[in-house]
Structures are given as C-alpha cells and as structure tokens.
Design a protein around this motif. Structure first.
Motif, mmCIF file in Angstrom:
data_model
loop_
_atom_site.group_PDB
_atom_site.id
_atom_site.type_symbol
_atom_site.label_atom_id
_atom_site.label_comp_id
_atom_site.label_asym_id
_atom_site.label_seq_id
_atom_site.Cartn_x
_atom_site.Cartn_y
_atom_site.Cartn_z
ATOM 1 N N LYS A 168 0.822 -1.225 0.000
ATOM 2 C CA LYS A 168 0.000 0.000 0.000
ATOM 3 C C LYS A 168 0.851 1.269 0.000
ATOM 4 O O LYS A 168 0.570 2.175 -0.766
ATOM 5 N N ARG A 209 -2.096 -3.893 7.895
ATOM 6 C CA ARG A 209 -2.776 -4.178 6.641
ATOM 7 C C ARG A 209 -4.247 -3.789 6.638
ATOM 8 O O ARG A 209 -4.911 -3.908 5.648
ATOM 9 N N LEU A 238 -9.763 -6.029 6.699
ATOM 10 C CA LEU A 238 -10.607 -6.617 5.658
ATOM 11 C C LEU A 238 -9.820 -6.799 4.363
ATOM 12 O O LEU A 238 -9.139 -5.884 3.929
ATOM 13 N N PRO A 239 -9.914 -7.972 3.784
ATOM 14 C CA PRO A 239 -9.187 -8.192 2.529
ATOM 15 C C PRO A 239 -9.793 -7.375 1.382
ATOM 16 O O PRO A 239 -11.005 -7.225 1.310
ATOM 17 N N THR A 240 -8.946 -6.841 0.501
ATOM 18 C CA THR A 240 -9.439 -6.206 -0.725
ATOM 19 C C THR A 240 -8.488 -6.579 -1.850
ATOM 20 O O THR A 240 -7.375 -7.049 -1.609
ATOM 21 N N GLU A 241 -8.936 -6.341 -3.055
ATOM 22 C CA GLU A 241 -8.050 -6.700 -4.177
ATOM 23 C C GLU A 241 -6.979 -5.632 -4.414
ATOM 24 O O GLU A 241 -6.063 -5.832 -5.189
ATOM 25 N N TYR A 242 -7.115 -4.473 -3.746
ATOM 26 C CA TYR A 242 -6.153 -3.401 -3.987
ATOM 27 C C TYR A 242 -4.948 -3.510 -3.049
ATOM 28 O O TYR A 242 -4.638 -2.597 -2.300
ATOM 29 N N THR A 243 -4.357 -4.657 -3.076
ATOM 30 C CA THR A 243 -3.175 -4.833 -2.242
ATOM 31 C C THR A 243 -2.270 -5.870 -2.894
ATOM 32 O O THR A 243 -2.632 -6.461 -3.917
#
Ligand SMILES: *Cc1c(COP(=O)(O)O)cnc(C)c1O
Length: 502
Positions: A116, A339, A342-347
């Motif tokens: 990020k 981090r 919550l998981p996201t695709e922008y990582t």
C-alpha cells in the motif's frame, strides 16, 4: 486558535530548482574530476571530527549555505570509492544513474515494506529480484529482496534456514527448547570463509562455537572430503548440521567453492546450502567463468551484493531464497495496523513478511535503472574488464623478481607480496626473520600508497603472510591504472627497502 506560521518547511519551487541545479552542477563537476582526485584525504580522525564540531542548530539555516558545505567540508575529507584507483575492501564504484535514482526515490519517499505505501516500488523490486534470479539461474518466482548489504543478506538466508529446518517449532520456542540439547552447526572454509557469517551467528545467538571451519584445498576452495568429516563428527557429538556456506568468489583470492559437490552433500544430509556470492555471484554472467558456477542454482539461498560488483551506490545487498514460501514462514508477522483487517483486491506483496526489516528504502530503483542502462552485455564488458585488469596485474607480478604471486587470479580480487630479491638473499638462513621483515614492509607500502593519494590499497593475510590486496571493483579502472599503481608500489617498496638497508 491562531494558525502557526512556518513558511520555510518546503522550499519554493523556483528556489528548489536553483538549489537542485546547484547540486547537479556539483555532482557533474565531481564526476568530471574523478579520474584525478587524490583517492584518500589522509587526514586524522580528530581533524575530521573538528570540522564538524557544531552545536545543535537552534535557528534554521539557509538551504543554499547548507548545500555549499558539501564542497567546503564533506568533499575535501571524502574517500573516493568512485576513483579508478580505489582498491579497498570490496567496494564498488557507484553508477551515475544510481546517483539520480537515489534522488528520485527520496523525492517520492515510498516505503516498500508494504504494498500500500509503495505499489510501483514493490513491483520494481519484484521485477529486479527476478532479474537477479535469472542471472544466477534461479526460478523467477523465487523469494528475495534487497537489503543493506551482504551481511544482512547472509543473516536473512541463515535465519530462513534455521526457521525451516530446525527439528522443532523454533519460531515459538527459540533456541532454548529442551528438544535441542546440541548445537546448530554452520560450515564454511577455514581460509576464505567470510567474517560476516560470524556476525550472523552472533545476531542469531547461535554462539560462535556453532561455526565449524572446514579445511581448504591448495587452491583455497573448500575441501569437500573434510566437509563430510566435519558433519559426521558433529552428528556423532549430538549436534545439528544446519547450513553450509559456500564462497562464490572469496574475499582474498576470489575462489569459488565446489558448488555441485557441496549441493550433493547438503541434499543427502538435509542441510541448508547457502551460497555467499557477495563478492562474486554476478561473475556467472561471464561465459568464460560459467563452469565454476555450476551448482549455484542448486543452493537454497544466495547472497549477492549489488553495491560491490554491480557498481550500485551504497547501500544495496540482495538475498535470494529458492523457495519464497520458506522465506515467508521465517519472517511473516501479523498486526491489524499493518494491513487493515478486511481483505481487498487493492493490495499486494508485503516485503515486511519476507525479511527482517519493516520500513525499507526504495533500493531497487538504482539497481533497476543501472541494469536497464548497461544490460547484460554492458555488465559483461565491465566485469570482464575487471577480470582482465587482475590478470594483467598478475602478469606484471610474475614477471618481476621482486614480487611474489600467491594464487591464480580468478575474478576481481588479487593478493600479492613485495619480496625483493636482495632481502630474500640477506635473510636466506632465517625464514622467520624474513617473513617478519616482509610483513612489515608490505604493510608500510600499503600505508604509504594510501597517504600519497595515488591509490587506495590495503593489506590482508594469506596463509599467515601479510600481503598487498587489490579489489578491482570499479567500472572505471583500466589497465593503465593497474600499470600506474604497480609501478608506484614498486617505487615505494624500493625506497622503503633502501631506507631500511642504509
Ligand atoms: C562483503 C562481503 C560480505 C558482507 O557484505 P556487506 O555488504 O559488507 O554487508 C559477505 N560475504 C562476502 C563474501 C563479502 O565479500
């Protein structure tokens, strides 16, 4: 509340441009002078300390004045590693594009500890690591990252070894578990094994007794028969063979340990095979040397040091681990503030999970830019030029009866001894006295050439003898430089001998 006024925090664009041009002019002039500049300032440490005696500034100073102090205070007392006649330690010369990369990286100030805060920096590092891997014959999806230097690269590799092959959960239990009565053992060769491995066992608290020195052969490479014997002995004593460290370009003579044989021994015994290629791994680019590198691709981990033989400006080491998952297992840590939860695709890739550092600089940029500028072809020419310089030096030494060659030249590091015939004749009956005399003489020659500013050369020890050692790790060094330096060494040697004889 009244707003605090502090208007000089950033420099105004028009001033910044002026200041920047002044800096780039200073750097350009510097590069123009680098062929002639006295390599070493020959000032005492207290003299240099005095120059910088200054109280903590209470009031801010003008950036133009600050930048000018580079010229008045810092440059005059610098040692010029970029000079073509700097041959100290194993220090690289620094690419010009790497200098600019440092400024650009600092400007954007990304932190590739995490994805990020550093999306493009992370991907530049991933790509550059893949190029490094390709160079040494590793799969492109191997683990790896840039470190401060070879020492931290070696640390990262051996820590990964420990976390992956210890016979119990060492991440939880550390070194103090009752399942671990003996010692973890690390093997390296007795003559050319590098001191940074001692630093690593210190950092890991394995204890210096964990290092088992293996005999070396006539050519200074590791004797693999003796390696087998050392491992057997440790197993009999209840110790745990952890890691064999092979030298890939050794510190005094540039020798490469027998990599295929070491790989086979490690595989059979389930020992981690680490290749310390800080000096020489990139020499695998040279077709005429490639045979010696057979088996490098079988290592579990490899240390490279781009600030050495890739001429990248300080600092920049590199570690590659064949299986990236093993690296993650060794270093991954979790915290919600690293981090978000919550998981996201922008990582993406978090390098802090793959090495000891969390915050890190964008070191990859200077390597990426330099590799793009020179390409494999350019680097091949530069490396080969260094090798040729060392071969040339060896030929000068062998032709001169007052010098003693001590080993076959291989990569870019060379040791020799000034041993004038008349002194050898004089001490014919007394080899101990002769050696003592020559030890002191060679040390004095190195001291004197440093003080002369002509070249920066140091001594080392080879099989107990004090020797003159040159690391030809500059993309600027030519045969002419070697000739100048050889003649100067001879001249100093002759005058010192005459002085002591009269
Ligand atoms: C230089 C060197 C190291 C240590 O690297 P640094 O970059 O100085 O930390 C380790 N091993 C070998 C063989 C070296 O030449």
């Amino acid at each position: 509340m009244e707003k605090e006024v502090f208007d000089n925090l950033d420099i105004k664009p028009e001033d910044f441009r002026k200041l920047g041009y002044r800096v780039i002019d200073m750097i350009t002039e510097y590069y123009a002078s680098i062929q002639e500049v006295p390599v070493y300032p020959a000032a005492t440490s207290s003299e240099v300390e005095q120059i910088f005696k200054e109280d903590f500034p209470v009031k801010g100073q003008d950036p133009f004045d600050i930048v000018d102090e580079w010229k008045s205070k810092i440059l005059p007392y610098a040692t010029h590693l970029g000079s073509p006649r700097y041959f100290g330690f194993v220090n690289g010369s620094g690419t010009m594009i790497g200098t600019l990369a440092e400024a650009l990286a600092a400007a954007v100030n990304m932190n590739p500890g995490g994805w990020k805060p550093a999306p493009s920096a992370t991907e530049v590092e991933r790509r550059t690591i893949a190029w490094m891997a390709e160079m040494v014959g590793y799969p492109g999806d191997c683990g790896g990252l840039f470190t401060t230097g070879g020492t931290m690269a070696n640390f990262t590799a051996i820590e990964t070894a420990l976390r992956n092959i210890a016979p119990y959960d060492i991440t939880a239990k550390g070194l103090q578990d009752k399942q671990m009565p003996g010692r973890f053992k690390v093997y390296m060769s007795d003559h050319e094994g590098h001191i940074s491995i001692i630093r690593v066992v210190d950092l890991l608290n394995l204890g210096r007794e964990s290092i088992h020195l293996v005999k070396s052969r006539e050519d200074f490479s590791m004797d693999t028969n003796d390696l087998g014997r050392c491992i057997d002995e440790d197993i009999t004593n209840g110790d745990f063979p952890l890691c064999v460290v092979a030298q890939v370009g050794s510190i005094n003579v540039g020798v490469i340990d027998p990599l295929e044989e070491i790989a086979a021994i490690c595989k059979k015994r389930n020992i981690w095979f680490h290749a310390d290629g800080a000096c020489g791994a990139v020499g695998t680019l040279l077709p005429e040397k490639r045979d010696q590198y057979k088996g490098l691709e079988l290592a579990d981990s490899i240390t490279l040091d781009p600030h050495k033989w890739l001429y990248i400006p300080y600092d920049c080491g590199c570690v590659l681990i064949r299986d990236a998952e093993k690296m993650r297992r060794a270093f991954s840590i979790q915290a919600p503030y690293l981090r978000g939860t919550l998981p996201t695709e922008y990582t993406g890739l978090y390098y802090l999970d793959y090495g000891p550092e969390m915050s890190r600089g964008f070191r990859a940029l200077k390597v990426w830019m330099s590799i793009k500028q020179f390409g494999a072809e350019g680097y091949r020419k530069l490396l080969s030029q260094n090798v040729k310089c060392v071969e040339y030096l060896d030929s000068l030494v062998r032709k001169d009866k007052d010098f003693e060659a001590l080993h076959k030249p291989n990569l870019f590091i060379y040791c020799m001894r000034y041993a004038p015939q008349k002194i050898k004749d004089k001490y014919e009956q007394d080899s101990i006295e002769l050696n003592k005399y020559l030890d002191e003489l060679n040390q004095k020659i190195a001291d004197e050439i440093q003080l002369s500013g002509t070249a920066f050369i140091m001594t080392s020890k080879v099989r107990g003898k004090t020797v003159i050692r040159l690391s030809v790790c500059s993309h600027r060094t030519t045969k002419e430089d070697i000739e100048i330096v050889f003649l100067k060494l001879k001249e100093i040697g002759e005058s010192l001998t005459d002085r002591s004889e009269n």
